[in-house]
Design an enzyme around this catalytic site. Structure first.
Site, short mmCIF file in Angstrom:
data_model
loop_
_atom_site.label_atom_id
_atom_site.label_comp_id
_atom_site.label_asym_id
_atom_site.label_seq_id
_atom_site.Cartn_x
_atom_site.Cartn_y
_atom_site.Cartn_z
CG HIS A 215 -0.51 -0.16 2.88
ND1 HIS A 215 0.79 -0.23 2.76
CD2 HIS A 215 -1.27 -0.81 3.58
CE1 HIS A 215 0.07 -0.55 4.43
NE2 HIS A 215 -0.68 -1.41 4.20
CG ASP A 273 -5.26 -3.46 4.16
OD1 ASP A 273 -5.55 -3.85 4.41
OD2 ASP A 273 -4.35 -1.87 4.39
#
Length: 391
Positions: A215, A273
């Site tokens: 991320h 996520d």
């Protein structure tokens, strides 16, 4: 059930093209003319886009199901739910546990992988931590954090039985290089993430064999014009693919545009996520035992910290096209072929090609999900979707 899809436009990493006719048989794709045998189910996709199935290499759950669990059945239930978001395969997200390593959770993931029969396919395990930076731990509890250790690495490799695909590590931690080398020697991709590394530290670590970044922008130093940091090293390293959470909350769409320009469509991986509350926006839930809830479309812990997301992959595609203004084939690539490479599944997933797994997503012209096909079986379809049997 054998399926024939006619009409519509195929969209994958190679662009947009008219569908010449797709035969799905034995769980695989083949191009085929209209001479079909009895018993085929025919889908008229004239008004639809046909995409490869979406692959989420960084998710912790959804639909009320948690992937960080000691219960394999919970993971298998997620497998059945995930196609409702266009996901046909994924990595099982495992995080840390208090004062130890998550062997029981890894064993549950292995059990689910070995028992998998229907729905989205679990391609392996993504271990996010516990070898991460205390300063950049995000929503990971301090009691989960550990220093890289070779004996622990061997225990993790043994418990995962060859199903460990990706491990997120902060490479500036003591003994990280030895752990990274051992993982790579065992065929595991290593991701730089939850890190406080400088530009120089990150560039050196990438030289050890890191090929993935967790991320981007989240849980790492910001990109600064005098301190390029981890992001600067990622951007200039062509062997590294970078994840981005495309919910518009974790990273502003304008910044996602910058990332895509820096990495290109062949190095950007769209992820969710997501946590167990994905698809359940009013749900209160836990992340690794920590209480959390959804506030204004974002998942937050009780102290207000951002934690994971409630994003689904079908919405992520729309966000990339509509908010980030990525061309459709490039956006599709970021949800399909690129994550397939990171999951070491690119020889059978991520493209619409003869011999590849029959994992497909059908969307209408507004990019709304119509149907999801996993291994040649319809795993999800909207109300009114129908097939016609050839007799």
């Amino acid at each position: 059930m054998e399926i024939f899809i006619r009409g519509g436009n195929i969209v994958d990493a190679r662009g947009i093209r008219q569908n010449p006719g797709l035969k799905l048989s034995g769980g695989l794709i083949s191009y085929q003319d209209n001479n079909l045998q009895d018993g085929f189910k025919v889908i008229d996709a004239s008004d639809f886009y046909i995409f490869p199935g979406f692959i989420d290499v960084h998710t912790h759950g959804g639909g009320g199901f948690d992937l960080h669990t000691t219960n394999p059945q919970e993971i298998l239930s997620y497998c059945k739910w995930a196609p409702s978001t266009g996901v046909t395969s994924f990595l099982i997200g495992v995080v840390g546990i208090p004062n130890g390593i998550p062997i029981a959770q890894i064993q549950a993931a292995v059990n689910a992988i070995e028992r998998y029969q229907e729905g989205a396919e679990p391609l392996g395990i993504h271990l996010e931590g516990p070898y991460i930076s205390p300063e950049k731990r995000g929503a990971h509890d301090t009691s989960w954090l550990r220093t890289p250790d070779i004996d622990e690495t061997n225990s993790i490799l043994q418990a995962s039985k060859g199903h460990l695909r990706l491990v997120t590590i902060a490479p500036e931690l003591p003994n990280a290089r030895n752990m990274i080398s051992l993982l790579i020697d065992n065929g595991v991709r290593v991701s730089i993430g939850h890190t406080n590394s400088t530009y120089e530290q990150a560039l050196e670590a990438i030289g050890w064999g890191i090929t993935h970044a967790t991320h981007c922008f989240n849980a790492m130093p910001p990109l600064h014009h005098r301190e390029p940091g981890t992001l600067g090293a990622i951007a200039e390293s062509p062997q590294v693919m970078g994840e981005v959470i495309a919910d518009g909350v974790h990273v502003h769409p304008a910044v996602v545009k910058i990332l895509v320009k820096a990495l290109g469509s062949d190095r950007t991986i769209v992820i969710t996520d997501a946590l167990s509350a994905a698809g359940c926006p009013s749900m209160e839930f836990t992340f690794g035992g920590q209480k959390a809830r959804v506030i204004d479309g974002a998942a937050r812990l009780e102290d207000g910290r951002l934690t994971g997301s409630v994003l689904t992959m079908d919405q992520a595609l729309r966000n990339m096209v509509e908010k980030v203004e990525v061309e459709l084939p490039d956006a599709v690539r970021m949800l399909t072929l690129n994550p397939a490479i990171s999951a070491s599944a690119e020889s059978r997933k991520g493209l619409i090609e003869s011999g590849y797994d029959a994992d497909l997503v059908l969307m209408n012209q507004n990019l709304q999900l119509v149907a999801t096909i996993c291994k040649g079986k319809i795993a999800y379809a909207i109300e009114g979707f129908s097939t016609k049997e050839i007799t």
